[in-house]
Design a protein around this motif. Sequence first.
Motif, PDB file in Angstrom:
ATOM      1  N   HIS A  98    -107.161  17.774  21.285  1.00  0.00           N
ATOM      2  CA  HIS A  98    -106.034  16.579  22.062  1.00  0.00           C
ATOM      3  C   HIS A  98    -104.344  17.060  21.543  1.00  0.00           C
ATOM      4  N   LEU A 101    -101.951  15.240  24.012  1.00  0.00           N
ATOM      5  CA  LEU A 101    -101.008  13.756  23.793  1.00  0.00           C
ATOM      6  C   LEU A 101    -100.008  13.900  23.278  1.00  0.00           C
ATOM      7  N   MET A 149     -97.966   7.027  16.968  1.00  0.00           N
ATOM      8  CA  MET A 149     -98.855   6.866  17.074  1.00  0.00           C
ATOM      9  C   MET A 149     -99.369   7.103  15.372  1.00  0.00           C
ATOM     10  N   ASP A 151    -102.556   6.534  12.567  1.00  0.00           N
ATOM     11  CA  ASP A 151    -104.472   7.254  13.359  1.00  0.00           C
ATOM     12  C   ASP A 151    -104.782   6.923  11.233  1.00  0.00           C
ATOM     13  N   TRP A 240    -115.457   3.466  15.469  1.00  0.00           N
ATOM     14  CA  TRP A 240    -115.119   4.462  16.456  1.00  0.00           C
ATOM     15  C   TRP A 240    -116.184   5.832  16.405  1.00  0.00           C
ATOM     16  N   GLY A 281    -108.480   8.835  15.211  1.00  0.00           N
ATOM     17  CA  GLY A 281    -108.032   8.455  16.598  1.00  0.00           C
ATOM     18  C   GLY A 281    -107.375   9.435  17.504  1.00  0.00           C
ATOM     19  N   LEU A 284    -110.373  11.253  19.380  1.00  0.00           N
ATOM     20  CA  LEU A 284    -110.819  10.181  20.478  1.00  0.00           C
ATOM     21  C   LEU A 284    -109.951  10.003  21.745  1.00  0.00           C
ATOM     22  N   GLY A 285    -108.761  10.531  21.074  1.00  0.00           N
ATOM     23  CA  GLY A 285    -107.572  10.065  22.079  1.00  0.00           C
ATOM     24  C   GLY A 285    -107.041   8.864  21.939  1.00  0.00           C
ATOM     25  N   ARG A 286    -107.388   7.838  20.979  1.00  0.00           N
ATOM     26  CA  ARG A 286    -106.641   6.306  20.882  1.00  0.00           C
ATOM     27  C   ARG A 286    -106.017   6.639  19.439  1.00  0.00           C
ATOM     28  N   PHE A 287    -105.504   5.218  19.151  1.00  0.00           N
ATOM     29  CA  PHE A 287    -104.157   5.188  18.022  1.00  0.00           C
ATOM     30  C   PHE A 287    -104.432   3.722  18.158  1.00  0.00           C
ATOM     31  N   LYS A 289    -103.007   0.131  16.499  1.00  0.00           N
ATOM     32  CA  LYS A 289    -102.034  -1.792  16.698  1.00  0.00           C
ATOM     33  C   LYS A 289    -101.550  -2.134  15.723  1.00  0.00           C
ATOM     34  N   ASP A 292    -104.291  -4.497  14.295  1.00  0.00           N
ATOM     35  CA  ASP A 292    -105.785  -3.788  13.963  1.00  0.00           C
ATOM     36  C   ASP A 292    -106.829  -3.392  12.313  1.00  0.00           C
TER      37      ASP A 292
END
Length: 312
Positions: A98, A101, A149, A151, A240, A281, A284-287, A289, A292
């Motif tokens: 990844h 990114l 970003m 994580d 996740w 994350g 998974l390509g997601r972080f 916010k 959360d």
Amino acid sequence: MKLVTFDLPTGERHIGAMLPGEQTLVDFTASSAAPAMRNMLALIDGGAAALDQAREWLDKPGVTHDLAAVRLTAPLPEPRQMRDFLCFEKHFRQARAHMHLFGALAAERDPAKVEIPPIWYEEPIYYKCNRFSVVGTGTDIVKPSYCQMLDYELEFAAILGKGGKNIRKQDAAQHIFGYLIFNDVSARDQQMREMGGTLGPTKGKDFDTGNVLGPWLVTADEVGNPYDLTMVARVNGEEWSRGNSGEMHHRFEDVLVHASRDETLHAGEFFGSGTVGSGCGLELGRFLKHGDVVELEVQKLGLLKNRVIFQD
């Protein structure tokens, strides 16, 4: 035993252990004037005799508290040293896949085609964490100002019960006092930027609230086999990540042998497993916010829960 460090409403910090049902705890510090009951490092340093005394208080509780009436801190608020390893090959492959990114690759790669440096298979690689930026379950994770970003990382860790130098693999398990969950919070964009300089990670990992430990420290005898534990991460109740500790390529025995080569290790030191495959994350390509709620759950070790706060 599930050992805890906690703050009373008066502000005093004590240690103790959870009773069955995990809603009430025994207060070792209030129950005994023994020096070994002052804090978790003292208990670890006390060895087998201190653990035997703690078990007596657990079997015949003296002073107890409802869990809701105290505030859990990290079980080991200031480890004597912290090393975090990279023991899961799946995580290594998926994280490298990844790099697009961060502009390092044109597109996502097939993890199976990611080249792993030979040194990774030859010996366990690690970095040293900031042992003063440790927090526990329920404490807010505050995003550093330089990060965009943020994580989580789903890990667990071994805590040493006795030190040693040039530890033999067949003896290594005897040095482990217990295990706990570790959320190795990462400022990913900063981490990727700074590691281009071939050192690090530094500020990608080192910031207040960056090392989350807990909810309790489970003694090795209660855990049994540490290499068959289901590991799960949820964000706002949504799963996740899911993995198993048995996927470790380098196990804690290997880690202790390597770290103790011509170097004396000490009781109370922390050794992280690194992130389980699919356990962050980045993979998974997601972080994360603002707002959360991150929950890391490891079989036999409990559930670590923290809210994420963006202040800028």
